[in-house]
Structures are given as structure tokens and as C-alpha cells.
Design a protein around this motif. Structure first.
Motif, PDB file in Angstrom:
ATOM      1  N   ASN A 185       0.959  -1.193  -0.023  1.00 25.92           N
ATOM      2  CA  ASN A 185       0.003  -0.025   0.017  1.00 25.92           C
ATOM      3  C   ASN A 185       0.897   1.122  -0.057  1.00 25.92           C
ATOM      4  O   ASN A 185       0.324   2.407   0.429  1.00 25.92           O
ATOM      5  N   THR A 186       2.234   1.170  -0.484  1.00 25.67           N
ATOM      6  CA  THR A 186       2.981   2.388  -0.519  1.00 25.67           C
ATOM      7  C   THR A 186       3.649   2.117  -1.899  1.00 25.67           C
ATOM      8  O   THR A 186       3.766   1.140  -2.383  1.00 25.67           O
ATOM      9  N   ALA A 187       4.370   3.265  -2.366  1.00 26.16           N
ATOM     10  CA  ALA A 187       5.002   3.178  -3.594  1.00 26.16           C
ATOM     11  C   ALA A 187       6.024   4.298  -3.527  1.00 26.16           C
ATOM     12  O   ALA A 187       6.052   5.183  -2.552  1.00 26.16           O
ATOM     13  N   GLY A 188       7.198   4.004  -4.226  1.00 25.82           N
ATOM     14  CA  GLY A 188       8.301   5.221  -4.292  1.00 25.82           C
ATOM     15  C   GLY A 188       8.400   5.881  -5.584  1.00 25.82           C
ATOM     16  O   GLY A 188       8.176   5.263  -6.804  1.00 25.82           O
ATOM     17  N   ILE A 189       8.653   7.171  -5.686  1.00 29.14           N
ATOM     18  CA  ILE A 189       8.952   7.824  -6.773  1.00 29.14           C
ATOM     19  C   ILE A 189      10.648   8.012  -6.891  1.00 29.14           C
ATOM     20  O   ILE A 189      11.291   8.540  -5.983  1.00 29.14           O
ATOM     21  N   PHE A 190      10.831   7.474  -8.178  1.00 27.26           N
ATOM     22  CA  PHE A 190      12.482   7.480  -8.260  1.00 27.26           C
ATOM     23  C   PHE A 190      12.733   8.466  -9.786  1.00 27.26           C
ATOM     24  O   PHE A 190      11.602   8.701 -10.456  1.00 27.26           O
ATOM     25  N   THR A 191      13.689   8.832  -9.942  1.00 26.41           N
ATOM     26  CA  THR A 191      14.362   9.711 -11.067  1.00 26.41           C
ATOM     27  C   THR A 191      14.516   8.610 -12.210  1.00 26.41           C
ATOM     28  O   THR A 191      15.187   7.476 -11.920  1.00 26.41           O
ATOM     29  N   ALA A 192      14.223   8.842 -13.276  1.00 30.23           N
ATOM     30  CA  ALA A 192      14.404   8.210 -14.614  1.00 30.23           C
ATOM     31  C   ALA A 192      15.529   8.531 -15.364  1.00 30.23           C
ATOM     32  O   ALA A 192      16.239   7.798 -15.990  1.00 30.23           O
ATOM     33  N   LYS A 193      15.903   9.780 -15.117  1.00 34.11           N
ATOM     34  CA  LYS A 193      17.133  10.289 -15.539  1.00 34.11           C
ATOM     35  C   LYS A 193      17.845  11.170 -14.797  1.00 34.11           C
ATOM     36  O   LYS A 193      17.409  11.553 -13.811  1.00 34.11           O
ATOM     37  N   SER A 194      19.225  11.430 -15.053  1.00 33.56           N
ATOM     38  CA  SER A 194      19.747  12.190 -13.984  1.00 33.56           C
ATOM     39  C   SER A 194      19.925  13.575 -14.737  1.00 33.56           C
ATOM     40  O   SER A 194      20.070  13.943 -15.914  1.00 33.56           O
ATOM     41  N   GLY A 195      20.064  14.475 -13.922  1.00 37.85           N
ATOM     42  CA  GLY A 195      20.395  15.763 -14.160  1.00 37.85           C
ATOM     43  C   GLY A 195      18.824  16.659 -14.446  1.00 37.85           C
ATOM     44  O   GLY A 195      18.195  16.307 -15.539  1.00 37.85           O
ATOM     45  N   PHE A 196      18.539  17.933 -14.031  1.00 40.49           N
ATOM     46  CA  PHE A 196      17.739  18.573 -13.938  1.00 40.49           C
ATOM     47  C   PHE A 196      18.034  20.054 -14.177  1.00 40.49           C
ATOM     48  O   PHE A 196      18.989  20.468 -13.252  1.00 40.49           O
ATOM     49  N   ASN A 197      17.372  20.947 -14.743  1.00 44.00           N
ATOM     50  CA  ASN A 197      17.561  22.409 -14.987  1.00 44.00           C
ATOM     51  C   ASN A 197      16.410  23.011 -14.537  1.00 44.00           C
ATOM     52  O   ASN A 197      15.521  23.157 -15.250  1.00 44.00           O
ATOM     53  N   ARG A 198      16.529  23.721 -13.511  1.00 45.61           N
ATOM     54  CA  ARG A 198      15.232  24.552 -13.032  1.00 45.61           C
ATOM     55  C   ARG A 198      15.045  25.865 -13.769  1.00 45.61           C
ATOM     56  O   ARG A 198      14.126  26.364 -13.393  1.00 45.61           O
ATOM     57  N   GLN A 199      15.992  26.279 -14.651  1.00 45.59           N
ATOM     58  CA  GLN A 199      15.911  27.451 -15.490  1.00 45.59           C
ATOM     59  C   GLN A 199      14.897  26.860 -16.727  1.00 45.59           C
ATOM     60  O   GLN A 199      14.163  27.710 -17.208  1.00 45.59           O
ATOM     61  N   GLU A 200      15.126  25.519 -17.042  1.00 51.12           N
ATOM     62  CA  GLU A 200      14.391  25.103 -18.122  1.00 51.12           C
ATOM     63  C   GLU A 200      12.930  24.943 -17.736  1.00 51.12           C
ATOM     64  O   GLU A 200      11.971  25.120 -18.196  1.00 51.12           O
ATOM     65  N   GLN A 201      12.859  24.074 -16.548  1.00 51.86           N
ATOM     66  CA  GLN A 201      11.455  23.471 -16.205  1.00 51.86           C
ATOM     67  C   GLN A 201      11.697  23.476 -14.464  1.00 51.86           C
ATOM     68  O   GLN A 201      12.506  22.892 -14.114  1.00 51.86           O
ATOM     69  N   PHE A 202      10.664  24.437 -13.900  1.00 47.40           N
ATOM     70  CA  PHE A 202      10.811  24.441 -12.419  1.00 47.40           C
ATOM     71  C   PHE A 202      10.005  23.319 -11.756  1.00 47.40           C
ATOM     72  O   PHE A 202      10.283  22.917 -10.616  1.00 47.40           O
ATOM     73  N   TYR A 203       8.929  22.936 -12.190  1.00 45.52           N
ATOM     74  CA  TYR A 203       7.974  21.958 -11.765  1.00 45.52           C
ATOM     75  C   TYR A 203       7.746  20.770 -12.678  1.00 45.52           C
ATOM     76  O   TYR A 203       7.816  21.162 -13.938  1.00 45.52           O
ATOM     77  N   PHE A 204       7.364  19.814 -12.240  1.00 44.88           N
ATOM     78  CA  PHE A 204       6.961  18.610 -12.971  1.00 44.88           C
ATOM     79  C   PHE A 204       5.791  17.963 -12.464  1.00 44.88           C
ATOM     80  O   PHE A 204       5.767  17.886 -11.181  1.00 44.88           O
ATOM     81  N   TYR A 205       4.687  17.644 -13.272  1.00 48.83           N
ATOM     82  CA  TYR A 205       3.485  17.204 -12.788  1.00 48.83           C
ATOM     83  C   TYR A 205       3.206  15.763 -13.031  1.00 48.83           C
ATOM     84  O   TYR A 205       3.214  15.359 -14.223  1.00 48.83           O
ATOM     85  N   LEU A 206       3.369  14.870 -12.174  1.00 47.10           N
ATOM     86  CA  LEU A 206       3.441  13.521 -12.323  1.00 47.10           C
ATOM     87  C   LEU A 206       1.696  13.012 -11.963  1.00 47.10           C
ATOM     88  O   LEU A 206       1.302  12.980 -10.732  1.00 47.10           O
ATOM     89  N   PRO A 207       1.042  12.564 -13.127  1.00 51.88           N
ATOM     90  CA  PRO A 207      -0.465  11.839 -12.772  1.00 51.88           C
ATOM     91  C   PRO A 207      -0.104  10.274 -12.392  1.00 51.88           C
ATOM     92  O   PRO A 207       0.440   9.462 -13.237  1.00 51.88           O
ATOM     93  N   ILE A 208      -0.261   9.932 -11.039  1.00 50.72           N
ATOM     94  CA  ILE A 208      -0.219   8.832 -10.473  1.00 50.72           C
ATOM     95  C   ILE A 208      -1.651   7.946 -10.391  1.00 50.72           C
ATOM     96  O   ILE A 208      -2.702   8.691  -9.747  1.00 50.72           O
TER      97      ILE A 208
END
Length: 778
Positions: A533-556
Motif C-alpha cells: 500500500n505504498t510506492a516510491g517515486i524515483f528519477t528516471a534520468k539524471s540532471g535537471f535544470n530549474r531554468q528550463e523547467q521548475f515544476y514536474f506534474y506526475l499523474p499517478i
């Protein structure tokens, strides 16, 4: 004469008997020598013990005895002299022969003996021929006193049924006669009254039981005891004493019911605890020996109970369970009574208990309807349509099965909106859809009322359980704030999530987590279901740039295990943070806020600086205005001296400038004094009307005004400016008079207002008004 009397007489004889005389020659030569030297001479007294019988009455002296010395030649040459107790008054002595006589009647009880001294003198030389000697005259006792009971009358208590010979009490009499002489004081006790129940020991006076006696037959006996002296011989004195003997109770009688059968009635409407009736057993004993306890035997003890009234010793029958006329109209109750305290000595007399039968008839009454069940349990699924059947309640009239019953719900308006009941058949239906997540149970009260007698009402509880239906999809257990660093590596855990479901699963909930289909292909994050009844959110790729995209919206997507299963899509917002390894939550939130409003840090600092400058400027302006107000008030403080002060006299107008001193209001210690004012109105005093006495006595009123004025003067919180003092009475004694026209003895026609013209220019307008008013009236 007993041994003790003989012994005392012998001792007296030894004491009084003189020494053996020695024959001597008393020549003149020896006599002369006695003047020159003292020689030891042996006593030559001769006498016997002397006794006097008491209470002797004789006109002539009674002879007691004779004193004699062996030196007495019977020639009258010796003189006998008697001194000591009673010598010369009670006792006299013949100086020639030494015979002693008693002159008075003696009482041994007052004085049993007298101590006297005897002396023999030579008549020629007046010298003693014998040394002075002491002797005793005893008063001999006679039986002149009767016995006396000093402690009577006597009262004694003895238990009833005591065996023969039981000691009851002892009586003792005293006799004033001499116990050592004769039988005058020897007493003998006998029973004058009290046979055959009692006896008395002749010598000791101990009263004993002569027979067994029952207190229930007679509880008190009067016994008369006689005490006689002289051992009961003829001529003896006697006296009697009364002894009251009470028989104390013992438990020798069992309780007995007066009747073998009792009849009682009870209504079928009587509540539990109602007193059905009372019955009482009789016990001839008294006190605790008559205490008893009541019991109910047999099956009737479930319906009826009985208690003992300790004051009246009655058995009170109580109702332990409701009775029903229709099911059983008569009850037979067996009641047993037992003594509370039993004497083991009388167990052989038989059981100390008794039994009786009580017939209790049930009286018919108009009873309210009776439900088939006291509590009803019903179930209904949530979300069912209006009018769905919940259940049926049923009640009947126990008095008449054909009597119609009307049903209703008596709970609040909330439950009435959810349920309704058919008043004729008791069918309960829903009136609104039910939601188990709002309330899983509903408790309502249903009443049944007799149609023919609406006062007869009964109630039943109905408990309705709302059954769960899987109508709620799972959702996040809470709001998640998820952050990821710009340099995060691939397959890095950034958030753990869980879900909840409002539904009530028959089995334990199980949730399945996954990314929505639309975000699976190009998502930079993955979801791993932990199967718990729990789940973990993991990164699929390395490296993020906040200047390009500040928020990510994940539909779970979350799926439950209900029937049928429900799914829901929950959006998880991931914020990109400027960090290396650890996330600074505050800094990330700050960056997110700036990003949302579209401002940079430099722009926000500039805005805050401007706001601060404006705030300082505003405070400076406020401070300057306050300073100006203070200075303005200090310059014009002298202008605020005008006050309105109400007194019971009229002011002198504007020319009177000394009517009031403001300093008196600002200083508590300054006493108010009247200052002289210009006497501008002396010429009009004669025109004033005498004021009317409309208030209380002037002295009381003056005291009331003085107290109020003193309170105003000494009040530390009173401001030193105009104040209003309201009083309940109109003043008296003022030359100005009353301003009211209600009690005036003059009308406006009788008054002359010409004096107003003389008051000056300030009153010119007022004088013109009254002058015109008079001219119009004329």
C-alpha cells in the motif's frame, strides 16, 4: 456469752486489776519520812470490772461498783476522789467507801465506755496513799435497736427460665446494737412474700430462684424480705425490705404468623419495586430476641421479593419483575420467617421459624402496545434509492389483539428526513440516499400508540446499519511536497507515497500504484509499487535544470481491490531545487514562490526597501502632528476654565466673575468656601416667591447634598472639569424659589416682569419678550 465477750472481759480485768498489796507498817516515823523522801510504793487498789447497763431509768442513783485500796482500814481516814469523763455529772463516788453510782441514763450507741481516774487521799495529811490510777466503765448493750435495710428498696434482674438455685441478689440489714455482746445484733433473714418462686438464705440474705419462671407469663415479682435480730427469738426487733425482681427476656419463643393464608393484589401496570403488601409474624419475646427475617421460597422469588422492616418487624413484599394479567393472573408465594438471633440452649424447643402462604392476584389494566422485540437490528446498503425497504417493526395490544396500533418515529428532524414509517403496518423505508462514510449507524426510536386510547404508548429502539458499497476511489493519504535536486542521479528515490480509501472493505484494503498512461513514455520519473500500500517515486534520468523547467506534474494512478474496483488519478508536484545532495526545503519553497509570481530576488528586495521607506515617512508625520497638538493645548490651557456647576442658588450674571474657582476641583484638600459676589439682585428679592417644600426634611436633604458633594470632592478619579450631579429632590430654602409652576400659588398674571429692564443690556431681549407678552394679555 460467746468467746469474744469473755476474752474482752478478761482483758479488762487484767488492765484494771491492781498489783498485789504488800503489808506495811504505817507508823508516824514512816509517815514523817515520806515527807523527806519519795519511796516506790506498790499499788494496792482493789476493784472488779465495772459495767453499766444502758437505758436504765431510775430516780435513784444506780450502783456501778466499788473502788477500794488495801490500805483502807475502814476507819474513815481515807478519802476517795473520782475524775475523768462524766465524773461528778454522770458518775459520782462515795468518798468514804469508794462506791460509784451512775446518775443518768446512758446510750451505748452514743458512747460505749468512759475513762475515769481514781485517787485515795489521807484525810489528815491530804497526801495520796495510792498513786492515781485509770480505769474504764463500759456501757453494757441491750437490744434497743431494730435492724435497718440501708440500700432498699431493691431492684434485681434475672433471666427468665433460670434454673432453681440461681442467685438473684443479696439484701443486707444492719443493727445498731453491740455485735460482740449477746444476740442483739445477730440477724436472721426470712421471706415474707415471694413463695414459691424465690427463697432467701437466713444468714446471708441471698435471694435465689426457687422455680423456673416464664417472662411471657409474668415479667415482674415483688418480694418482701424480713430481717429479725436476737436470732429470731421472742422479743426481737425486725424490719422488712421490698425487692422488685424483673425477668429479662431470652429467645425461647419462635415467631408465628397470625394466619395460614394471606391475600394481596397487584396491578399489572405496577413498576418494578412496587410494594405489594405487608405481613407480620408475632413473637412473644422482646428486643433483639423478637428480631426476625422474612424469606420467599420457591419459584415465586423471581417475581416477588421480601424485605424486613427493622422498626416494625414487618415483611414487605416487593415486585421484582413486571406481572402480566394475560399470561398469569394469580401467584402463590410461600413466605418463611426466622428468628434473627437464636439461643442454642433452646434449640430443642423446636425450630424458631414459621411459614405461610400469600395469594397474590394480578389486576387487569389497559396496557400499552407491546413490541415483538425490545430492540430491532436492521441493515441497508448505502446509496440505495429513496423508498427502499429498511425493515418492519410490529407491536400488538396485549389486552385485545384486534385493537389497531399506530406507529411513528419520535427522533429528531434529521432522522425523520432519512427514514419514514408506515403508521399502519410499521414498515420503515428510506427517504434520502444514505452515505456510510457520513454515518455508518442510525439509531431511531419507534413508538406504538393505541388507536382507542392514545395515552397508551410504548417505544422500541431500531438500530440501522448502513452497509458499505465501494463508491469511493482511493486517494493520497496526505498532501506531498516533493523536491528534486538539479544534479540528482538516475534511479534516485525522491518521495514515498501511500493511499487511503473512505470505503469499509470486508477485507483489508490493497492499493496498486502506477504512472498514468499519458506520462509513461516521456516522463523523467518512475513509480515503483512496494506491494504494501505504498510506492516510491524515483528519477528516471539524471540532471535537471530549474531554468528550463521548475515544476514536474506526475499523474499517478491508484487502484483499490473493491468490488467493483475503483481507480483515481492523483497529481504529484515535483519541484526542482538548486542543491547538490541535500534539499533545503525553505529555499526551495522560496524559489517556487518567486517563480510562481514571476519576480527575481533583486526585484523583491527593491520592493521591500520601498515599503520600508514609506513606513518610516508615515511614522515621522504622525509624530510631528502629535507634538503640535500638545503644544497647542499648553498654550491655550487657560482658555478652558469655563465650567458648568449646578448649585441651589441663582448666579449673578456676567458681571459676577467670582462665582466659581476652578482650583477647588483640582485640589482635594482645599475646602469649598463661598466667596462674596456682587449683590446685583438685592432690589428684586422681594419679588421672589417662597419656594415650596416638595422634598424631604431640609436637614436630611442638606446632609444628603453634603455627602454627595464630599464624595465628588474626594473622588480621586473625578476629572477637574465640568460634571453632572443628578439628585432626586428639589432643594428648599433658596431665595430663587422653585422653577416649577405646578405648585405655585401665583399665576403669570400676578407677576411683574418690569425689573428685567433694570438688569442691563444682556437681558434686554428677555425683558422685551415678557413686556410684549403682558401687553398682548392686557
Amino acid at each position: 456469752m460467746n468467746c469474744s465477750t469473755l476474752l474482752s472481759l478478761l482483758l479488762t480485768v487484767v488492765q484494771l486489776w491492781p498489783c498485789s498489796p504488800t503489808t506495811q507498817n504505817h507508823s508516824a516515823q514512816n509517815t514523817d519520812q515520806s515527807f523527806t523522801r519519795v519511796q516506790r510504793v506498790k499499788r494496792g487498789w482493789l476493784w472488779e470490772p465495772l459495767f453499766v447497763t444502758e437505758e436504765q431509768t431510775s430516780r435513784m442513783p444506780v450502783y456501778v461498783g466499788q473502788l477500794k485500796t488495801d490500805l483502807d482500814k475502814q476507819d474513815g481516814n481515807l478519802q476517795y476522789i473520782l475524775t475523768g469523763e462524766g465524773a461528778g455529772s454522770i458518775f459520782i463516788i462515795d468518798e468514804y467507801n469508794g462506791k460509784i453510782y451512775v446518775m443518768q441514763t446512758l446510750d451505748r450507741e452514743k458512747k460505749p465506755f468512759y475513762i475515769l481516774r481514781a485517787q485515795a487521799l489521807n484525810r489528815n495529811t491530804h497526801l495520796p496513799v495510792e498513786p492515781e490510777s485509770e480505769f474504764i466503765i463500759k456501757v453494757r448493750d441491750i437490744n434497743d435497736h431494730e435492724p435497718q435495710f440501708l440500700d432498699g428498696p431493691y431492684v434485681a434482674v434475672v433471666p427468665e427460665m433460670s434454673p432453681e438455685g440461681t442467685s438473684v441478689t443479696q439484701v443486707t440489714a444492719t443493727d445498731g446494737d453491740d455485735p460482740s455482746y449477746g444476740n442483739s445484733a445477730r440477724l436472721l433473714y426470712s421471706l415474707i412474700q415471694g413463695q414459691p418462686y424465690f427463697s432467701v438464705e437466713p444468714k446471708t440474705g441471698v435471694i435465689r430462684m426457687a422455680a423456673q419462671m416464664d417472662r411471657e407469663t409474668k415479667d415482674q415479682y415483688l418480694v418482701i424480705i424480713q430481717a429479725k435480730d436476737m436470732v429470731g427469738q421472742a422479743g426481737a426487733f425486725s424490719s422488712t425490705a421490698t425487692v422488685t425482681i424483673n425477668l429479662s427476656d431470652i429467645n425461647d419463643n419462635p415467631p408465628k404468623f397470625q394466619h395460614r393464608l394471606y391475600y394481596m393484589n397487584v396491578s399489572e401496570e405496577a413498576p418494578v419495586g412496587t410494594t405489594v403488601g405487608k405481613l407480620m409474624a408475632e413473637d412473644s419475646d422482646i428486643g433483639e430476641n423478637a428480631a426476625m427475617n422474612y424469606f420467599i421460597e420457591g419459584d415465586s422469588s423471581d417475581v416477588f421479593g421480601i424485605i424486613t422492616d427493622n422498626e416494625t418487624q414487618e415483611g414487605v413484599i416487593l415486585l421484582k419483575k413486571r406481572v402480566d394479567y394475560e399470561s398469569k393472573r394469580r401467584h402463590s408465594v410461600s413466605v418463611k420467617v426466622v428468628n434473627r438471633y437464636i439461643d442454642d440452649r433452646f434449640l430443642k424447643e423446636g425450630p424458631f421459624e414459621d411459614t405461610t402462604t400469600v395469594k397474590i392476584s394480578v389486576e387487569d389494566a389497559d396496557e400499552p402496545p407491546v413490541f415483538t422485540l425490545e430492540n430491532y437490528m436492521m441493515e441497508i446498503a448505502e446509496g440505495v434509492t429513496n423508498g427502499s425497504l429498511v425493515g418492519i417493526v410490529s407491536a400488538r395490544d396485549p389486552d385485545n389483539d384486534d385493537s389497531p396500533v399506530r406507529y411513528s418515529i419520535v427522533q429528531g428532524m434529521h432522522l425523520k428526513r432519512l427514514f419514514s414509517i408506515n403508521e399502519h403496518n410499521g414498515t420503515i423505508i428510506t427517504t434520502e440516499p444514505l452515505d456510510r462514510e457520513i454515518a455508518s449507524w442510525h439509531n431511531i426510536t419507534v413508538t406504538a400508540t393505541e388507536t382507542r386510547n392514545p395515552e397508551k404508548i410504548s417505544e422500541a429502539n431500531v438500530y440501522i446499519q448502513v452497509l458499505d458499497v465501494n463508491d469511493h476511489a482511493p486517494e493520497f493519504a496526505k498532501f506531498y511536497e516533493t523536491f528534486v535536486c538539479e544534479n540528482a542521479v538516475s534511479n534516485q528515490l525522491i518521495q514515498s507515497i501511500s493511499a487511503v480509501d473512505k470505503d469499509d472493505s470486508a477485507e483489508s484494503h490493497h492499493f496498486y500504484f502506477s504512472l498514468a498512461q499519458e506520462a509513461t513514455n516521456n516522463s523523467r520519473f518512475t513509480v515503483k509499487d512496494n506491494q504494501d500500500n505504498t510506492a516510491g517515486i524515483f528519477t528516471a534520468k539524471s540532471g535537471f535544470n530549474r531554468q528550463e523547467q521548475f515544476y514536474f506534474y506526475l499523474p499517478i494512478l491508484i487502484l483499490d481491490n473493491g468490488s467493483p474496483p475503483l481507480t483515481s488519478t492523483n497529481t504529484l508536484t515535483v519541484t526542482v531545487c538548486d542543491c547538490d545532495t541535500e534539499v533545503n526545503t525553505f529555499y526551495c519553497r522560496y524559489g517556487a514562490f518567486m517563480y510562481s509570481i514571476g519576480l527575481s530576488t533583486e526585484a523583491l528586495v527593491a520592493i521591500l526597501a520601498c515599503i520600508l521607506i514609506l513606513l518610516v515617512f508615515f511614522l515621522a508625520i504622525v509624530a510631528i502632528r502629535q507634538q503640535r497638538k500638545k503644544s497647542l493645548f499648553s498654550e491655550k490651557v487657560e482658555e478652558f476654565r469655563e465650567n458648568i456647576v449646578r448649585y441651589d442658588d441663582e448666579g449673578g450674571g456676567e458681571e459676577d466673575t467670582e462665582a466659581f474657582d476652578i482650583s477647588a476641583l483640582r485640589t482635594r484638600t482645599v475646602m469649598r468656601t463661598r466667596k462674596p459676589r456682587k449683590n446685583i439682585t438685592t432690589e428684586i428679592h422681594s419679588l421672589y416667591r417662597q419656594s415650596l417644600q416638595v422634598g424631604p426634611d431640609s436637614a436630611i436633604f442638606r446632609q444628603f447634598i453634603s455627602e454627595k458633594l464630599e464624595e465628588a470632592n474626594t473622588d480621586p478619579s473625578a476629572p477637574p472639569y465640568d460634571s453632572l450631579q443628578t439628585y432626586a429632590f428639589e432643594g428648599t430654602g433658596s431665595l430663587a424659589g422653585s422653577l416649577s409652576s405646578l405648585g405655585s400659588d401665583m399665576s403669570d398674571v400676578d407677576q411683574n416682569y418690569d425689573y428685567l429692564s433694570d438688569w442691563g443690556p444682556h437681558f434686554k431681549r428677555l425683558a422685551g419678550m415678557y413686556a410684549s407678552h403682558r401687553s398682548v394679555r392686557d
